[in-house]
Design a protein around this motif. Structure first.
Motif, PDB file in Angstrom:
ATOM      1  N   ALA A  62      29.969  51.163  35.285  1.00  0.00           N
ATOM      2  CA  ALA A  62      29.168  51.439  36.487  1.00  0.00           C
ATOM      3  C   ALA A  62      29.127  50.223  37.405  1.00  0.00           C
ATOM      4  O   ALA A  62      29.154  50.358  38.635  1.00  0.00           O
ATOM      5  CB  ALA A  62      27.757  51.856  36.090  1.00  0.00           C
ATOM      6  N   SER A  63      29.069  49.023  36.821  1.00  0.00           N
ATOM      7  CA  SER A  63      29.044  47.801  37.634  1.00  0.00           C
ATOM      8  C   SER A  63      30.369  47.615  38.367  1.00  0.00           C
ATOM      9  O   SER A  63      30.393  47.254  39.554  1.00  0.00           O
ATOM     10  CB  SER A  63      28.754  46.587  36.755  1.00  0.00           C
ATOM     11  OG  SER A  63      27.475  46.683  36.171  1.00  0.00           O
ATOM     12  N   ALA A  64      31.488  47.869  37.668  1.00  0.00           N
ATOM     13  CA  ALA A  64      32.793  47.725  38.302  1.00  0.00           C
ATOM     14  C   ALA A  64      32.964  48.735  39.435  1.00  0.00           C
ATOM     15  O   ALA A  64      33.396  48.386  40.546  1.00  0.00           O
ATOM     16  CB  ALA A  64      33.899  47.904  37.259  1.00  0.00           C
ATOM     17  N   ILE A  65      32.607  50.002  39.168  1.00  0.00           N
ATOM     18  CA  ILE A  65      32.723  51.027  40.210  1.00  0.00           C
ATOM     19  C   ILE A  65      31.735  50.756  41.342  1.00  0.00           C
ATOM     20  O   ILE A  65      32.068  50.894  42.530  1.00  0.00           O
ATOM     21  CB  ILE A  65      32.487  52.429  39.611  1.00  0.00           C
ATOM     22  CG1 ILE A  65      33.590  52.769  38.614  1.00  0.00           C
ATOM     23  CG2 ILE A  65      32.419  53.490  40.712  1.00  0.00           C
ATOM     24  CD1 ILE A  65      33.355  54.058  37.840  1.00  0.00           C
ATOM     25  N   GLY A  66      30.509  50.348  40.983  1.00  0.00           N
ATOM     26  CA  GLY A  66      29.501  50.053  41.995  1.00  0.00           C
ATOM     27  C   GLY A  66      29.926  48.926  42.921  1.00  0.00           C
ATOM     28  O   GLY A  66      29.703  48.991  44.140  1.00  0.00           O
ATOM     29  N   MET A  72      33.647  48.869  49.677  1.00  0.00           N
ATOM     30  CA  MET A  72      34.093  49.910  50.606  1.00  0.00           C
ATOM     31  C   MET A  72      33.066  50.094  51.722  1.00  0.00           C
ATOM     32  O   MET A  72      33.419  50.249  52.895  1.00  0.00           O
ATOM     33  CB  MET A  72      34.298  51.223  49.868  1.00  0.00           C
ATOM     34  CG  MET A  72      35.531  51.279  48.996  1.00  0.00           C
ATOM     35  SD  MET A  72      35.625  52.817  48.027  1.00  0.00           S
ATOM     36  CE  MET A  72      35.650  54.055  49.331  1.00  0.00           C
ATOM     37  N   GLY A  73      31.779  50.081  51.341  1.00  0.00           N
ATOM     38  CA  GLY A  73      30.728  50.270  52.330  1.00  0.00           C
ATOM     39  C   GLY A  73      30.609  49.131  53.315  1.00  0.00           C
ATOM     40  O   GLY A  73      30.035  49.302  54.399  1.00  0.00           O
ATOM     41  N   SER A 151      26.474  54.056  38.963  1.00  0.00           N
ATOM     42  CA  SER A 151      27.330  53.320  39.893  1.00  0.00           C
ATOM     43  C   SER A 151      26.811  53.430  41.325  1.00  0.00           C
ATOM     44  O   SER A 151      26.942  52.481  42.114  1.00  0.00           O
ATOM     45  CB  SER A 151      28.765  53.838  39.814  1.00  0.00           C
ATOM     46  OG  SER A 151      28.837  55.202  40.217  1.00  0.00           O
ATOM     47  N   ALA A 152      26.207  54.568  41.677  1.00  0.00           N
ATOM     48  CA  ALA A 152      25.673  54.737  43.026  1.00  0.00           C
ATOM     49  C   ALA A 152      24.503  53.788  43.275  1.00  0.00           C
ATOM     50  O   ALA A 152      24.397  53.172  44.344  1.00  0.00           O
ATOM     51  CB  ALA A 152      25.236  56.184  43.237  1.00  0.00           C
ATOM     52  N   VAL A 157      22.715  47.793  45.075  1.00  0.00           N
ATOM     53  CA  VAL A 157      22.273  46.458  44.673  1.00  0.00           C
ATOM     54  C   VAL A 157      23.291  45.413  45.119  1.00  0.00           C
ATOM     55  O   VAL A 157      22.939  44.375  45.694  1.00  0.00           O
ATOM     56  CB  VAL A 157      22.081  46.401  43.145  1.00  0.00           C
ATOM     57  CG1 VAL A 157      21.807  44.972  42.686  1.00  0.00           C
ATOM     58  CG2 VAL A 157      20.932  47.311  42.718  1.00  0.00           C
ATOM     59  N   PHE A 158      24.571  45.686  44.858  1.00  0.00           N
ATOM     60  CA  PHE A 158      25.619  44.756  45.279  1.00  0.00           C
ATOM     61  C   PHE A 158      25.665  44.624  46.797  1.00  0.00           C
ATOM     62  O   PHE A 158      25.827  43.524  47.335  1.00  0.00           O
ATOM     63  CB  PHE A 158      26.980  45.226  44.762  1.00  0.00           C
ATOM     64  CG  PHE A 158      27.261  44.842  43.337  1.00  0.00           C
ATOM     65  CD1 PHE A 158      27.376  43.514  42.963  1.00  0.00           C
ATOM     66  CD2 PHE A 158      27.412  45.813  42.362  1.00  0.00           C
ATOM     67  CE1 PHE A 158      27.630  43.152  41.649  1.00  0.00           C
ATOM     68  CE2 PHE A 158      27.674  45.460  41.041  1.00  0.00           C
ATOM     69  CZ  PHE A 158      27.785  44.120  40.696  1.00  0.00           C
ATOM     70  N   ARG A 159      25.546  45.744  47.486  1.00  0.00           N
ATOM     71  CA  ARG A 159      25.613  45.710  48.952  1.00  0.00           C
ATOM     72  C   ARG A 159      24.503  44.849  49.540  1.00  0.00           C
ATOM     73  O   ARG A 159      24.743  44.004  50.415  1.00  0.00           O
ATOM     74  CB  ARG A 159      25.529  47.132  49.515  1.00  0.00           C
ATOM     75  CG  ARG A 159      25.616  47.207  51.040  1.00  0.00           C
ATOM     76  CD  ARG A 159      25.336  48.605  51.539  1.00  0.00           C
ATOM     77  NE  ARG A 159      24.013  49.069  51.145  1.00  0.00           N
ATOM     78  CZ  ARG A 159      22.877  48.703  51.752  1.00  0.00           C
ATOM     79  NH1 ARG A 159      22.915  47.868  52.787  1.00  0.00           N
ATOM     80  NH2 ARG A 159      21.727  49.174  51.349  1.00  0.00           N
TER      81      ARG A 159
END
Length: 271
Positions: A62-66, A72-73, A151-152, A157-159
């Motif tokens: 989930a972290s990798a996909i997130g 991408m965003g 992942s969503a 969080v990453f963004r």
């Protein structure tokens, strides 16, 4: 007026942790001294390995996909940004239990059908056999459901962490001639991780608890082992008390470890 240091230290002492640790120790002694509770604990504890495995694998994926969705965003492509936003909003709008059922009983068969259609020439050539729905284990269906669902949330969080990095530093890195990848690896991510870590840790602890949902698929985690024992012995109070105790030990322990890591990173940053 300033508060004396001694008074502050007494106020900040984690009394809740001392009480929780005392209760946990007393409960452990009680379990060891009771044949019934010891038997329940021994049975339920067999699911700890599955719970930890599901959580670790699903969280890593989930972290990798997130992270990929977050990048991408934030990309310069309008289409990539729209795809990322579509993914996040749709996945976040579906309850985790519903997503689990959909992946297990609708998504997995659809994937198998698509795989067989794409690889039909290779199967006809005898390179490998046809994939069956039962070949995709319920354990991995559960892991993929948790991966997609979390992942969503993790992408947001990453963004937020990446956007919190001061833009002046990014502009300075551009002026130095660093590529986009170098800017992210050397400038953006090392600073963003300090902002990302606390909410990311919260998601990890939440996933430990949500991993109990995989029991609805018959995956032999802590909750499923408790359900089986309670159904056979009718000792519902004892069984689910032990289940709750084990989850509390896992989640509180992880929370304390993550908090210690946050404090260590904060001290390193201040130095």
């Amino acid at each position: 007026m300033a508060t004396p240091a001694s008074s502050t230290s007494k106020t900040d002492f984690p009394w809740w942790l001392a009480v929780a640790a005392a209760l946990a120790a007393a409960t452990a002694v009680f379990i060891a001294a009771s044949d019934l509770y010891a038997q329940v604990f021994a049975t339920v504890a067999k699911g700890i390995g599955i719970t930890v495995f599901v959580t670790m694998v699903a969280f890593a994926l989930a972290s990798a996909i997130g992270l990929g969705i977050a990048l991408m965003g934030l990309s310069g492509s309008r289409w990539l940004r729209q795809i990322a936003r579509f993914y996040v909003e749709i996945i976040r709008g579906v309850p985790m239990l519903v997503l689990l059922f959909w992946i297990a009983f609708a998504g997995a068969p659809a994937f198998v059908a698509a795989w067989n259609a794409l690889t039909a020439p290779l199967q006809n050539a005898g390179l490998f056999g046809e994939l069956l729905v039962r070949d995709v284990s319920l354990l991995w269906r559960a892991i993929m459901a948790l991966t997609i669902g979390y992942s969503a949330f993790i992408s947001e969080v990453f963004r937020a962490g990446i956007q919190a990095v001061e833009k002046g530093q990014i502009e300075a890195a551009k002026a130095l001639g660093l590529t986009r990848t170098q800017r992210f690896r050397l400038i953006v991510f090392p600073q963003a991780i300090r902002t990302i870590l606390p909410p990311l840790g919260n998601d990890f602890v939440a996933m430990v608890k949500d991993s109990s949902l995989v029991s609805v698929l018959g995956v032999a985690d802590i909750t499923q082992m408790g359900k089986i024992y309670a159904a056979g012995s009718f000792r519902f109070f004892e069984t689910y008390s032990i289940v709750a105790y084990i989850y509390l030990i896992l989640t509180v322990g992880l929370s304390l470890a993550l908090r210690a890591l946050e404090q260590r990173l904060r001290r390193q940053h201040e130095q």
